[in-house]
Design a protein around this motif. Sequence first.
Motif, PDB file in Angstrom:
ATOM      1  N   ALA A  76      -0.769  -6.462  -7.008  1.00 29.33           N
ATOM      2  CA  ALA A  76      -0.695  -5.027  -7.035  1.00 29.33           C
ATOM      3  C   ALA A  76      -1.737  -4.098  -7.038  1.00 29.33           C
ATOM      4  O   ALA A  76      -2.719  -4.426  -7.869  1.00 29.33           O
ATOM      5  CB  ALA A  76       0.360  -4.650  -8.122  1.00 29.33           C
ATOM      6  N   GLU A  77      -1.877  -2.996  -6.647  1.00 30.58           N
ATOM      7  CA  GLU A  77      -2.885  -2.021  -6.659  1.00 30.58           C
ATOM      8  C   GLU A  77      -2.344  -0.897  -7.299  1.00 30.58           C
ATOM      9  O   GLU A  77      -1.323  -0.252  -6.969  1.00 30.58           O
ATOM     10  CB  GLU A  77      -3.474  -1.642  -5.364  1.00 30.58           C
ATOM     11  N   VAL A  78      -3.179  -0.274  -8.160  1.00 26.16           N
ATOM     12  CA  VAL A  78      -2.693   1.037  -9.130  1.00 26.16           C
ATOM     13  C   VAL A  78      -3.777   2.228  -8.455  1.00 26.16           C
ATOM     14  O   VAL A  78      -4.947   1.731  -8.370  1.00 26.16           O
ATOM     15  CB  VAL A  78      -2.780   0.857 -10.500  1.00 26.16           C
ATOM     16  N   ILE A  79      -3.099   3.240  -8.247  1.00 28.55           N
ATOM     17  CA  ILE A  79      -4.063   4.442  -7.620  1.00 28.55           C
ATOM     18  C   ILE A  79      -3.679   5.577  -8.620  1.00 28.55           C
ATOM     19  O   ILE A  79      -2.449   6.063  -8.761  1.00 28.55           O
ATOM     20  CB  ILE A  79      -3.908   4.684  -6.319  1.00 28.55           C
ATOM     21  N   PHE A  80      -4.640   6.298  -9.123  1.00 22.87           N
ATOM     22  CA  PHE A  80      -4.553   7.521  -9.899  1.00 22.87           C
ATOM     23  C   PHE A  80      -5.415   8.686  -9.344  1.00 22.87           C
ATOM     24  O   PHE A  80      -6.590   8.770  -9.788  1.00 22.87           O
ATOM     25  CB  PHE A  80      -4.618   7.354 -11.556  1.00 22.87           C
ATOM     26  N   LYS A 110      -1.258  15.284  -7.975  1.00 21.62           N
ATOM     27  CA  LYS A 110      -2.427  14.855  -8.640  1.00 21.62           C
ATOM     28  C   LYS A 110      -1.721  14.430 -10.016  1.00 21.62           C
ATOM     29  O   LYS A 110      -0.725  14.872 -10.505  1.00 21.62           O
ATOM     30  CB  LYS A 110      -3.426  15.893  -8.779  1.00 21.62           C
ATOM     31  N   ASN A 111      -2.297  13.574 -10.993  1.00 29.09           N
ATOM     32  CA  ASN A 111      -1.785  13.082 -12.130  1.00 29.09           C
ATOM     33  C   ASN A 111      -0.725  12.002 -12.302  1.00 29.09           C
ATOM     34  O   ASN A 111      -0.180  11.975 -13.212  1.00 29.09           O
ATOM     35  CB  ASN A 111      -2.022  14.209 -13.230  1.00 29.09           C
ATOM     36  N   THR A 112      -0.442  11.616 -10.786  1.00 23.87           N
ATOM     37  CA  THR A 112       0.925  10.782 -10.824  1.00 23.87           C
ATOM     38  C   THR A 112       0.074   9.357 -10.403  1.00 23.87           C
ATOM     39  O   THR A 112      -0.477   9.221  -9.497  1.00 23.87           O
ATOM     40  CB  THR A 112       1.709  11.169  -9.431  1.00 23.87           C
ATOM     41  N   MET A 113       0.393   8.540 -11.333  1.00 21.97           N
ATOM     42  CA  MET A 113       0.106   7.088 -10.938  1.00 21.97           C
ATOM     43  C   MET A 113       0.889   6.248 -10.158  1.00 21.97           C
ATOM     44  O   MET A 113       2.221   6.334 -10.324  1.00 21.97           O
ATOM     45  CB  MET A 113       0.001   6.350 -12.296  1.00 21.97           C
ATOM     46  N   HIS A 122      -1.592  -0.363   3.158  1.00 25.80           N
ATOM     47  CA  HIS A 122      -1.980   0.886   2.931  1.00 25.80           C
ATOM     48  C   HIS A 122      -3.530   0.796   3.066  1.00 25.80           C
ATOM     49  O   HIS A 122      -4.133  -0.084   3.741  1.00 25.80           O
ATOM     50  CB  HIS A 122      -1.810   0.805   1.364  1.00 25.80           C
ATOM     51  N   LEU A 123      -4.049   2.063   3.072  1.00 26.67           N
ATOM     52  CA  LEU A 123      -5.755   2.010   2.830  1.00 26.67           C
ATOM     53  C   LEU A 123      -5.975   3.143   1.980  1.00 26.67           C
ATOM     54  O   LEU A 123      -5.294   3.448   0.959  1.00 26.67           O
ATOM     55  CB  LEU A 123      -6.178   2.538   4.388  1.00 26.67           C
ATOM     56  N   ALA A 124      -7.228   3.586   2.184  1.00 23.96           N
ATOM     57  CA  ALA A 124      -7.594   4.483   0.945  1.00 23.96           C
ATOM     58  C   ALA A 124      -6.693   5.832   0.951  1.00 23.96           C
ATOM     59  O   ALA A 124      -6.157   6.447   1.969  1.00 23.96           O
ATOM     60  CB  ALA A 124      -8.995   4.903   1.202  1.00 23.96           C
ATOM     61  N   PRO A 125      -6.514   6.489  -0.289  1.00 24.85           N
ATOM     62  CA  PRO A 125      -5.775   7.419  -0.259  1.00 24.85           C
ATOM     63  C   PRO A 125      -6.502   8.976   0.280  1.00 24.85           C
ATOM     64  O   PRO A 125      -7.735   8.600   0.466  1.00 24.85           O
ATOM     65  CB  PRO A 125      -5.399   7.744  -1.755  1.00 24.85           C
ATOM     66  N   GLU A 130      -8.141  19.423  -1.346  1.00 23.02           N
ATOM     67  CA  GLU A 130      -9.594  19.485  -1.638  1.00 23.02           C
ATOM     68  C   GLU A 130     -10.503  19.010  -0.742  1.00 23.02           C
ATOM     69  O   GLU A 130      -9.935  18.263   0.268  1.00 23.02           O
ATOM     70  CB  GLU A 130      -9.956  18.831  -2.871  1.00 23.02           C
ATOM     71  N   GLN A 131     -11.549  19.319  -0.586  1.00 18.73           N
ATOM     72  CA  GLN A 131     -12.532  18.551   0.492  1.00 18.73           C
ATOM     73  C   GLN A 131     -12.905  17.334   0.059  1.00 18.73           C
ATOM     74  O   GLN A 131     -13.441  16.438   0.892  1.00 18.73           O
ATOM     75  CB  GLN A 131     -13.685  19.417   0.671  1.00 18.73           C
ATOM     76  N   GLU A 132     -12.643  16.788  -1.068  1.00 19.60           N
ATOM     77  CA  GLU A 132     -12.512  15.388  -1.528  1.00 19.60           C
ATOM     78  C   GLU A 132     -11.861  15.092  -2.863  1.00 19.60           C
ATOM     79  O   GLU A 132     -11.716  15.903  -3.869  1.00 19.60           O
ATOM     80  CB  GLU A 132     -14.243  15.196  -1.911  1.00 19.60           C
ATOM     81  N   LEU A 133     -11.004  14.031  -2.453  1.00 19.83           N
ATOM     82  CA  LEU A 133     -10.210  13.637  -3.525  1.00 19.83           C
ATOM     83  C   LEU A 133     -11.071  12.694  -4.553  1.00 19.83           C
ATOM     84  O   LEU A 133     -11.815  11.802  -4.057  1.00 19.83           O
ATOM     85  CB  LEU A 133      -9.130  12.659  -2.851  1.00 19.83           C
ATOM     86  N   GLN A 134     -10.771  12.667  -5.726  1.00 21.15           N
ATOM     87  CA  GLN A 134     -11.268  11.870  -6.747  1.00 21.15           C
ATOM     88  C   GLN A 134     -10.192  10.796  -7.428  1.00 21.15           C
ATOM     89  O   GLN A 134      -9.308  11.709  -7.843  1.00 21.15           O
ATOM     90  CB  GLN A 134     -12.036  12.533  -7.842  1.00 21.15           C
ATOM     91  N   ALA A 135     -10.369   9.891  -7.479  1.00 19.64           N
ATOM     92  CA  ALA A 135      -9.288   9.242  -7.794  1.00 19.64           C
ATOM     93  C   ALA A 135      -9.817   7.818  -8.592  1.00 19.64           C
ATOM     94  O   ALA A 135     -10.909   7.486  -8.317  1.00 19.64           O
ATOM     95  CB  ALA A 135      -8.270   8.520  -6.663  1.00 19.64           C
ATOM     96  N   VAL A 136      -9.027   7.078  -9.176  1.00 22.01           N
ATOM     97  CA  VAL A 136      -9.198   5.688  -9.794  1.00 22.01           C
ATOM     98  C   VAL A 136      -8.398   4.742  -9.067  1.00 22.01           C
ATOM     99  O   VAL A 136      -7.220   4.806  -8.927  1.00 22.01           O
ATOM    100  CB  VAL A 136      -9.320   5.750 -11.270  1.00 22.01           C
ATOM    101  N   ILE A 137      -8.997   3.398  -8.691  1.00 25.71           N
ATOM    102  CA  ILE A 137      -8.384   2.536  -8.121  1.00 25.71           C
ATOM    103  C   ILE A 137      -8.413   1.429  -9.374  1.00 25.71           C
ATOM    104  O   ILE A 137      -9.364   1.045  -9.873  1.00 25.71           O
ATOM    105  CB  ILE A 137      -8.926   1.805  -6.923  1.00 25.71           C
ATOM    106  N   ILE A 138      -7.065   0.733  -9.565  1.00 28.42           N
ATOM    107  CA  ILE A 138      -7.157  -0.102 -10.787  1.00 28.42           C
ATOM    108  C   ILE A 138      -6.657  -1.512 -10.042  1.00 28.42           C
ATOM    109  O   ILE A 138      -5.481  -1.595  -9.471  1.00 28.42           O
ATOM    110  CB  ILE A 138      -6.195   0.146 -11.818  1.00 28.42           C
ATOM    111  N   LEU A 139      -7.452  -2.639 -10.029  1.00 28.87           N
ATOM    112  CA  LEU A 139      -7.268  -3.856  -9.525  1.00 28.87           C
ATOM    113  C   LEU A 139      -7.967  -4.753 -10.329  1.00 28.87           C
ATOM    114  O   LEU A 139      -8.847  -4.753 -11.018  1.00 28.87           O
ATOM    115  CB  LEU A 139      -7.845  -4.005  -8.002  1.00 28.87           C
ATOM    116  N   PRO A 140      -7.274  -6.121 -10.380  1.00 34.97           N
ATOM    117  CA  PRO A 140      -8.154  -7.198 -10.947  1.00 34.97           C
ATOM    118  C   PRO A 140      -9.525  -7.437 -10.395  1.00 34.97           C
ATOM    119  O   PRO A 140      -9.751  -7.070  -9.246  1.00 34.97           O
ATOM    120  CB  PRO A 140      -7.118  -8.436 -10.490  1.00 34.97           C
ATOM    121  N   GLU A 141     -10.508  -7.770 -11.186  1.00 29.30           N
ATOM    122  CA  GLU A 141     -11.855  -7.786 -10.784  1.00 29.30           C
ATOM    123  C   GLU A 141     -11.927  -8.704  -9.520  1.00 29.30           C
ATOM    124  O   GLU A 141     -11.503  -9.648  -9.227  1.00 29.30           O
ATOM    125  CB  GLU A 141     -12.577  -8.550 -11.796  1.00 29.30           C
TER     126      GLU A 141
END
Length: 163
Positions: A76-80, A110-113, A122-125, A130-141
């Motif tokens: 599973a992939e988590v995106i925030f 925004k601020n919705t995980m 899927h692919l990148a959010p 905004e001109q650039e999205l800043q997010a965190v991707i949470i995946l196993p190493e």
Amino acid sequence: MKKLKAEKLTLEAFAPFGEFFSFSEPTGYSLNGALHRFYPDRILSNVTGNMGMSPIHVKKPEKYLVTQQEYHTTTAEVIFPFNDDMLLHVAPRTAGVVANEYAKAFIVPKNTMVKLYAGVWHLAPLPVHEQELQAVIILPECTYANDCTVVDLPEDQQFEIVL
């Protein structure tokens, strides 16, 4: 080229693809103290080994053209997203066969995980405002190296997302 209208994120529409939870407007039971409200275990993800939390910055394109997709077989992939609403396209789990006739695009506040189930295309959010999205991707190493199938879509499977 097929156009896909982005829709509001709802539990019912997103259910086949994953889960989500607003961290800026949490709901439900909380553990409360004098200075805090703690909302435990809102999104769960099973992992063995290390969990990687990786920043991603995505520039806003002129058009939201989808020419590639990826999936993770066992992960599973988590995106925030934290600085903007994000545009996220998904397609159902299909054992490796692209099924974009069932694709959907969601506007994730925004601020919705968001947690995408294993196998969901899927692919990148993408940024909405905004001109650039800043997010965190949470995946196993090392998921990007060990469990990531990226496919270049043939022209008849490509689509444009419209807001």
